[in-house]
Design an enzyme around this catalytic site. Structure first.
Site, PDB file in Angstrom:
ATOM      1  N   LYS A 175       0.855  -1.190   0.000  1.00 20.62           N
ATOM      2  CA  LYS A 175       0.000   0.000   0.000  1.00 20.62           C
ATOM      3  C   LYS A 175       0.889   1.237   0.000  1.00 20.62           C
ATOM      4  CE  LYS A 175      -2.003   2.719   2.837  1.00 20.62           C
ATOM      5  NZ  LYS A 175      -1.831   3.950   2.013  1.00 20.62           N
ATOM      6  N   GLU A 251      10.001   1.438  10.602  1.00 16.84           N
ATOM      7  CA  GLU A 251      11.021   2.450  10.309  1.00 16.84           C
ATOM      8  C   GLU A 251      10.321   3.793  10.414  1.00 16.84           C
ATOM      9  OE1 GLU A 251      12.944   1.380   6.592  1.00 16.84           O
ATOM     10  OE2 GLU A 251      13.990  -0.251   7.592  1.00 16.84           O
ATOM     11  N   CYS A 285      13.634  11.192   6.540  1.00 15.56           N
ATOM     12  CA  CYS A 285      13.668  10.750   7.934  1.00 15.56           C
ATOM     13  C   CYS A 285      15.042  10.963   8.536  1.00 15.56           C
ATOM     14  CB  CYS A 285      13.269   9.284   8.017  1.00 15.56           C
ATOM     15  SG  CYS A 285      14.240   8.235   6.934  1.00 15.56           S
ATOM     16  N   GLU A 379       9.825  16.506  14.758  1.00 12.73           N
ATOM     17  CA  GLU A 379      10.253  16.290  13.373  1.00 12.73           C
ATOM     18  C   GLU A 379       9.499  17.268  12.472  1.00 12.73           C
ATOM     19  OE1 GLU A 379       8.960  12.697  11.298  1.00 12.73           O
ATOM     20  OE2 GLU A 379      11.001  12.433  10.575  1.00 12.73           O
TER      21      GLU A 379
HETATM   22  P1  NAD Z   1       2.417   8.349   7.660  1.00 13.30           P
HETATM   23  O1  NAD Z   1       2.680   7.601   8.899  1.00 13.30           O
HETATM   24  O2  NAD Z   1       1.421   9.443   7.683  1.00 13.30           O
HETATM   25  O3  NAD Z   1       1.923   7.370   6.497  1.00 13.30           O
HETATM   26  C1  NAD Z   1       2.724   6.289   6.037  1.00 13.30           C
HETATM   27  C2  NAD Z   1       1.819   5.227   5.452  1.00 13.30           C
HETATM   28  O4  NAD Z   1       1.015   4.673   6.476  1.00 13.30           O
HETATM   29  C3  NAD Z   1       0.851   5.724   4.380  1.00 13.30           C
HETATM   30  O5  NAD Z   1       0.788   4.732   3.367  1.00 13.30           O
HETATM   31  C4  NAD Z   1      -0.467   5.817   5.140  1.00 13.30           C
HETATM   32  O6  NAD Z   1      -1.605   5.682   4.326  1.00 13.30           O
HETATM   33  C5  NAD Z   1      -0.357   4.636   6.084  1.00 13.30           C
HETATM   34  N1  NAD Z   1      -1.148   4.725   7.311  1.00 13.30           N
HETATM   35  C6  NAD Z   1      -1.483   5.825   8.023  1.00 13.30           C
HETATM   36  N2  NAD Z   1      -2.197   5.474   9.120  1.00 13.30           N
HETATM   37  C7  NAD Z   1      -2.318   4.115   9.108  1.00 13.30           C
HETATM   38  C8  NAD Z   1      -2.946   3.167   9.955  1.00 13.30           C
HETATM   39  N3  NAD Z   1      -3.576   3.522  11.069  1.00 13.30           N
HETATM   40  N4  NAD Z   1      -2.862   1.866   9.630  1.00 13.30           N
HETATM   41  C9  NAD Z   1      -2.190   1.475   8.514  1.00 13.30           C
HETATM   42  N5  NAD Z   1      -1.601   2.329   7.661  1.00 13.30           N
HETATM   43  C10 NAD Z   1      -1.646   3.639   7.949  1.00 13.30           C
HETATM   44  O7  NAD Z   1       3.843   8.869   7.168  1.00 13.30           O
HETATM   45  P2  NAD Z   1       4.163   9.812   5.933  1.00 13.30           P
HETATM   46  O8  NAD Z   1       3.719  11.194   6.282  1.00 13.30           O
HETATM   47  O9  NAD Z   1       3.698   9.187   4.672  1.00 13.30           O
HETATM   48  O10 NAD Z   1       5.759   9.759   5.907  1.00 13.30           O
HETATM   49  C11 NAD Z   1       6.584  10.622   6.593  1.00 13.30           C
HETATM   50  C12 NAD Z   1       7.125   9.967   7.845  1.00 13.30           C
HETATM   51  O11 NAD Z   1       7.843   8.785   7.494  1.00 13.30           O
HETATM   52  C13 NAD Z   1       8.119  10.825   8.609  1.00 13.30           C
HETATM   53  O12 NAD Z   1       7.875  10.720   9.979  1.00 13.30           O
HETATM   54  C14 NAD Z   1       9.454  10.171   8.257  1.00 13.30           C
HETATM   55  O13 NAD Z   1      10.482  10.392   9.201  1.00 13.30           O
HETATM   56  C15 NAD Z   1       9.082   8.750   8.178  1.00 13.30           C
HETATM   57  N6  NAD Z   1      10.080   8.001   7.402  1.00 13.30           N
HETATM   58  C16 NAD Z   1      10.891   7.109   8.044  1.00 13.30           C
HETATM   59  C17 NAD Z   1      11.875   6.414   7.341  1.00 13.30           C
HETATM   60  C18 NAD Z   1      12.778   5.417   8.008  1.00 13.30           C
HETATM   61  O14 NAD Z   1      13.418   4.656   7.298  1.00 13.30           O
HETATM   62  N7  NAD Z   1      12.854   5.391   9.330  1.00 13.30           N
HETATM   63  C19 NAD Z   1      11.998   6.626   5.963  1.00 13.30           C
HETATM   64  C20 NAD Z   1      11.154   7.551   5.348  1.00 13.30           C
HETATM   65  C21 NAD Z   1      10.186   8.221   6.078  1.00 13.30           C
END
Ligand code: NAD
Length: 478
Positions: A175, A251, A285, A379
């Site tokens: 997804k 992650e 991130c 962040e």
């Molecule tokens: P997000 O958590 O809003 O969404 C990520 C994904 O999760 C999306 O596909 C979203 O639809 C899904 N999602 C949201 N709520 C959910 C739920 N309750 N159940 C299942 N799926 C759900 O994150 P984002 O805004 O897309 O990404 C940015 C974040 O990602 C930042 O915090 C960044 O630091 C982090 N990030 C971490 C890494 C790493 O490797 N540690 C890498 C890239 C980004």
């Protein structure tokens, strides 16, 4: 306008409800494509297809070489379709086309090549025992993997999950983030073209909470959940997965500390520190968003760093000269600028940067923000860095470690012992010394504290995406 479909069981599908949502180009701020809106029903159909492909299909039963050949063909196809894939991510989230073309797409191909070869070469261990027994381990595929991805490196982070999962013989439901659906559908199409059997890689589009994402995390037919995204979402997913005891790899967010000592090569430290915070408009991130500089060189460093930040080109992400595009969405732009608006009240000064045109934010440097300021602790996920002076090594390490996050940190020094000492003392999953973002895909990748649970990469991905099994044989004496 195009319709971006789900890919389920090898076929392009629409949602049963016929519902769609728009994906918006953050540069034009106009919708550029419609996307099938999946919910619990579509997620369930995708899991059922992945389950069938795992339980009855050829994929988990193939040899590593045969499976690897398909994954290598897929990598070649990714290279051949580089322009189309790069444009998909750039149009969806505003990443500069130079980066999506030269970095993200090639790295996505590499993810498949690396994990195809890694799985074949690390498929088991033999452990001859002193007792005369012979033990060995088998790494058997776990089953159906749900991969839930963020929007900041769409194709690159999706393939970072999908490639090891597939290489170890699992089937996958991916997804992508709702803001970046396009490249995932293209990827699943290329996988079929490469000869991957239907149902092995499925893509379902839609939102997270109470929608397609959540449905994947609560489905008892799912054997592994690999998630990259915000720490708060990670907590929700861990709670959902607990009901079925489904293993999760998380992650999550970061607030990377970047420590520059007075004995650093300042040219190199300035150049890497600029990359560390302004690449991908800070939507990384691993961003070095807290910059600590030793007082002897603070003024000189700040002057050079600020000048370099002001020299970066912000603009149309489809222009090859652009270095910072717009932020990925209206919602994200509002979040990042709310931190800038909070600076005067929380304490601190914006030395350069601020709001740009449309959804852009210019490279922004903040000084004098106290450690408890929101911009220092949370962040921001934008092109915004807080710069703070320090006096001693101990003070720098304490400041760097004063964060709920612990994804990564950087240290710049020409003193070898100090580099090793500080790398050991920093609370982080990755420490870069005199560089940033250089990855060896065999190394563990993940975070401590609010930055995640578990590690992926090389053998760490093997452990997560398989059920390791021990077999112990008695060897009868002659
Ligand atoms: P997000 O958590 O809003 O969404 C990520 C994904 O999760 C999306 O596909 C979203 O639809 C899904 N999602 C949201 N709520 C959910 C739920 N309750 N159940 C299942 N799926 C759900 O994150 P984002 O805004 O897309 O990404 C940015 C974040 O990602 C930042 O915090 C960044 O630091 C982090 N990030 C971490 C890494 C790493 O490797 N540690 C890498 C890239 C980004």
């Amino acid at each position: 306008m195009d319709l971006i479909p789900h890919i389920v069981d090898g076929r392009e599908t629409r949602s049963a409800s016929g519902e769609t949502f728009a994906t918006v180009d953050p540069w034009t701020r106009e919708p550029w494509a419609e996307v099938s809106l999946g919910g619990a029903e579509e997620a369930g159909l995708a899991v059922a297809a992945a389950r069938r492909a795992f339980d009855d299909g050829p994929w988990p039963r193939m040899g590593f070489a045969e499976r690897g050949a398909i994954l290598h063909r897929l990598a070649d196809l990714i290279d051949e379709h580089r322009g189309e894939l790069a444009l998909a991510d750039t149009t969806d989230m505003g990443k500069p086309i130079a980066d999506s073309t030269a970095k993200d797409v090639p790295r996505s191909a590499l993810n498949f090549r690396f994990f195809a070869d890694h799985a074949r070469l690390s498929a088991g261990d033999a452990l001859p025992m002193d007792s005369g027994h012979h033990a060995y381990s088998r790494f058997e595929p776990a089953g159906v993997v749900a991969a839930i991805a963020p929007w900041n490196f769409p194709l690159m982070l999706e393939t970072w999950k999908v490639a090891p999962a597939l290489a170890w013989g699992n089937t996958v439901v991916l997804k992508p983030a709702e803001d970046t659906p396009a490249s995932a559908t293209l990827l699943a199409g290329l996988a079929l073209q490469a000869g991957m059997p239907p149902g092995v890689l499925n893509v379902v589009h839609g939102y997270g909470p109470a929608a397609a994402g959540e449905a994947l995390t609560t489905d008892p037919r799912v054997d592994r959940i690999t998630f990259t995204g915000e720490s708060g979402t990670g907590r929700a997913i861990a709670r959902a997965a607990a009901a079925n005891l489904t293993p999760v790899s998380l992650e999550l967010g970061g607030k990377g500390a970047n420590v520059v000592f007075a004995d650093a090569d300042l040219d190199s430290a300035v150049s890497w520190s600029i990359k560390a915070i302004f690449s991908n408009a800070g939507q990384v991130c691993l961003a070095g968003s807290r910059l600590y500089v030793q007082r002897e060189v603070y003024d000189e460093f700040l002057a050079r760093f600020t000048a370099a930040a002001e020299g970066l080109v912000t603009g149309d992400p489809k222009d090859p000269a652009t270095q910072l595009g717009p932020l990925a969405s209206a919602e994200h732009h509002a979040k990042v600028t709310s931190y800038l608006d909070g600076v005067p009240a929380d304490g601190g000064t914006i030395v350069t940067g601020g709001r740009g045109d449309g959804w852009t934010v210019r490279p922004t440097v903040v000084t004098g923000a106290p450690p408890e300021a929101r911009i220092h602790r949370e962040e921001v996920f934008g092109p915004v860095v807080v710069v703070t002076p320090f006096d001693t090594e101990a003070e720098a390490v304490a400041a760097a470690n004063d964060s709920p996050y612990g994804l990564n940190a950087m240290v710049f020094t020409e003193n070898l012992s100090r580099a090793h000492r500080v790398a050991a003392a920093l609370k982080a999953g990755t420490v870069w010394a005199n560089c940033f973002f250089i990855r060896d895909l065999r190394a563990p990748f993940g975070g401590v504290g609010d930055s995640g649970v578990g590690r992926e990469g090389g053998n760490f991905s093997r452990e997560f995406f398989t059920e390791p099994k021990a077999v112990v044989m008695a060897v009868a004496p002659a």
